[in-house]
Write an enzyme that holds these catalytic residues in place. Structure first.
Site, mmCIF file in Angstrom:
data_model
loop_
_atom_site.group_PDB
_atom_site.id
_atom_site.type_symbol
_atom_site.label_atom_id
_atom_site.label_comp_id
_atom_site.label_asym_id
_atom_site.label_seq_id
_atom_site.Cartn_x
_atom_site.Cartn_y
_atom_site.Cartn_z
ATOM 1 N N LYS A 84 -3.031 -74.997 -47.675
ATOM 2 C CA LYS A 84 -1.598 -74.489 -47.317
ATOM 3 C C LYS A 84 -1.370 -73.151 -48.028
ATOM 4 O O LYS A 84 -1.578 -73.028 -49.038
ATOM 5 C CB LYS A 84 -0.512 -75.638 -47.617
ATOM 6 N N SER A 174 6.353 -79.194 -43.195
ATOM 7 C CA SER A 174 5.911 -78.034 -42.846
ATOM 8 C C SER A 174 4.457 -77.715 -43.287
ATOM 9 O O SER A 174 4.154 -76.759 -42.972
ATOM 10 C CB SER A 174 6.643 -77.253 -44.391
ATOM 11 N N SER A 198 6.633 -83.309 -46.187
ATOM 12 C CA SER A 198 5.986 -82.077 -45.678
ATOM 13 C C SER A 198 4.505 -82.571 -45.377
ATOM 14 O O SER A 198 3.687 -81.572 -44.930
ATOM 15 C CB SER A 198 6.004 -80.739 -45.980
HETATM 16 N N1 GLN Z 1 11.625 -81.122 -43.496
HETATM 17 C C1 GLN Z 1 12.069 -80.945 -44.706
HETATM 18 C C2 GLN Z 1 12.655 -79.640 -44.948
HETATM 19 O O1 GLN Z 1 12.769 -78.884 -43.953
HETATM 20 C C3 GLN Z 1 10.949 -81.151 -45.693
HETATM 21 C C4 GLN Z 1 10.044 -80.071 -45.940
HETATM 22 C C5 GLN Z 1 8.940 -80.269 -46.962
HETATM 23 O O2 GLN Z 1 8.817 -81.296 -47.557
HETATM 24 N N2 GLN Z 1 8.541 -79.197 -47.516
HETATM 25 O O3 GLN Z 1 12.998 -79.500 -46.183
#
Ligand code: GLN
Length: 512
Positions: A84, A174, A198
């Site tokens: 990532k 994400s 994410s």
């Molecule tokens: N969807 C959540 C956010 O937007 C989690 C994102 C994540 O785990 N990095 O913060």
């Protein structure tokens, strides 16, 4: 290559099978790397990669072949992996999906990258080869990967990351690029990070397996910070078995570099994979099965629970009464920490700086307005607001108190169950653009992943079925397993036993 191997497409092999093929010299690390580099390029329309560097990858693979020949190979020597683009990597860009870091090259590797790769001072690496960097929401903020400001490889401008099960759908976020790379067999494995879901949510949306360990189990050193009290790294792969191999290599203390990493030695998560789950008590939180859950997800998760019962597990009704509060609590705490973490991007020390400005304040303002996307700016504003004098007590402090109560609710539940199961997300992956103008709709979709994040508990997602409704036909559905602190092995064991009995994890999207 032997006949048996050449008859199988290399991309159909998982981490464990590739490691075995490499160790027995049925294939070389350079051959494997070239194969996956070519495959990634052939499928650039998916938008999964934001950077590749053939020379760097092949040099790493060459070093693996030398270690394999010398008998000094690591546990996963020569197996390709993609990271990532939130992990600092030498030889590739580290953009965090942001214009702010568009061409940023890190002078060091994140601990997790080093441990999976060639190693880090005093710690032997697993010997994996980096194929490239994978797209993600900007600074890991998002649930659909639609918040990336970086052009994927093969594209001239930022472009959607497409779900290989239906390319008009989001992959989740994400860690969307990571999920797509694994689901479309562009890489046998990928790293992800999970702050509020994410790893689990994109794994669920793309039909793969992913695990977020206990907070602090893997080092955060070299992971671009979003919300430091929540951020955790974890593996995304096709099976629990592969995740166990990867997680064993990623975890362990790193106290010199990350003071929040836990001083608990690394563990072999593969050891107990095959243990019987006879008598395992699976807690079913009633709040995870309420009115907001779509029928297709409910049916697939219920069918999976019935399968677990067949394997000897016992279902125990439990309650996590503050599940709904996890949304406002998370969306106060995460932006608060983000507003502080992102203050370092001021045009002086890192990345983008505005070309024209009148004075220092103007330089800061223009740099940050140009460098950060809309969602990131929204969160900086929310975070700054909830931390400001007069609002701190009402929002931030209150959220911290409820966060503790959410963690306590889990400890109450673990008095009567060993693991907790439920859906990962209320629905399957939605259409590209469907919620992109509606931040609140995105936030609400995180409801089932946020509680474990706030409590710092390990959680995983495993594929348990596909939608059979007219509008969502064929989209993958994941189930979430949440364990108590340090119970990653128990989650992986339960998931592995399920995967021995079913083949949802082996299904792949048509054309890949
Ligand atoms: N969807 C959540 C956010 O937007 C989690 C994102 C994540 O785990 N990095 O913060």
């Amino acid at each position: 290559m032997t006949t048996s191997l050449s008859q199988t497409s290399l991309h159909d092999l998982g981490v464990q099978q590739l490691a075995a093929a490499l160790a027995s010299k049925q294939i070389s690390a350079v051959e494997a790397a070239e194969y996956f580099l070519n495959r990634g390029a052939a499928h650039s329309a998916l938008g999964a990669y934001v950077d590749v560097n053939r020379e760097v990858t092949l040099a790493q693979a060459g070093a693996c072949d030398a270690r394999l020949a010398a008998g000094t190979a690591g546990a996963l020597e020569g197996v390709p992996i993609a990271h990532k683009d939130i992990f600092a990597t030498q030889g590739f860009v580290t953009t965090a999906g942001s214009r702010m870091l568009k061409d940023y090259q890190s002078p060091f590797d994140a601990t997790v990258v080093a441990k999976l790769g060639a190693g880090v001072a005093g710690i032997a690496g697993a010997g994996m080869v980096t194929l490239g960097k994978l797209n993600c929401d900007e600074f890991a903020m998002g649930s659909s990967n639609e918040n990336s400001a970086v052009a994927p490889v093969g594209h001239d401008a930022p472009a959607a990351v497409r779900n290989p099960w239906n390319t008009d759908r989001i992959p989740g976020g994400s860690s969307g690029g990571s999920a797509v790379a694994v689901a479309a067999r562009l890489a046998p494995a990928a790293t992800g990070t999970d702050t509020g879901g994410s790893i689990r949510q994109p794994a669920s949306f793309c039909g793969i397996t992913g695990i977020k360990p206990t907070y602090g189990r893997a080092s955060r050193y070299g992971m671009v910070a979003y919300a430091s009290s929540l951020d955790q790294a974890g593996p995304m792969a096709r099976s629990a078995e592969d995740c166990a191999l990867l997680l064993s290599a990623m975890c362990g203390p790193d106290l010199d570099r990350d003071s929040t990493s836990l001083d608990v030695p690394a563990e072999d998560y593969s050891r107990s994979l095959n243990d019987s789950i006879e008598g395992l008590r699976i807690g079913i939180p009633q709040e995870f099965f309420g009115a907001g859950l779509s029928d297709d997800v409910r049916a697939a998760v219920n069918a999976a629970l019935a399968e677990f019962e067949k394997l000897g597990a016992k279902l125990v009704p439990i309650s996590l009464p503050r599940t709904e509060l996890s949304i406002p609590v998370y969306y106060i705490i995460a932006p608060a920490e983000a507003s502080s973490n992102l203050s370092r991007f001021d045009g002086v020390k890192f990345g983008h700086r505005a070309k024209q400005y009148t004075d220092l304040a103007d330089m800061y303002q223009k740099t940050r307005s140009e460098g950060f996307g809309e969602e990131v700016q929204r969160r900086i504003m929310i975070g700054t607001y909830v931390l400001s004098h007069g609002y701190y007590d009402a929002y931030y402090l209150q959220a911290q108190k409820i966060r503790r109560m959410i963690a306590d609710d889990f400890q109450n539940a673990f008095k009567v169950c060993d693991v907790i199961a439920g859906p990962v997300a209320p629905t399957v992956a939605w259409k590209l653009g469907e919620k992109s103008d509606d931040p609140l709709a995105n936030y609400l979709a995180d409801i089932f992943t946020l509680p474990a994040s706030l409590a710092g508990l390990p959680g995983m997602s495993l594929p348990v079925g596909f939608s059979n409704t007219a509008q969502d036909q064929g989209m993958p559905i994941g189930m979430q397993l949440i364990g108590n602190y340090f119970k990653e092995a128990q989650l992986l064991n339960a998931a592995h036993r399920f995967q021995l009995a079913t083949d949802f994890h082996a299904a792949k999207p048509a054309g890949y």
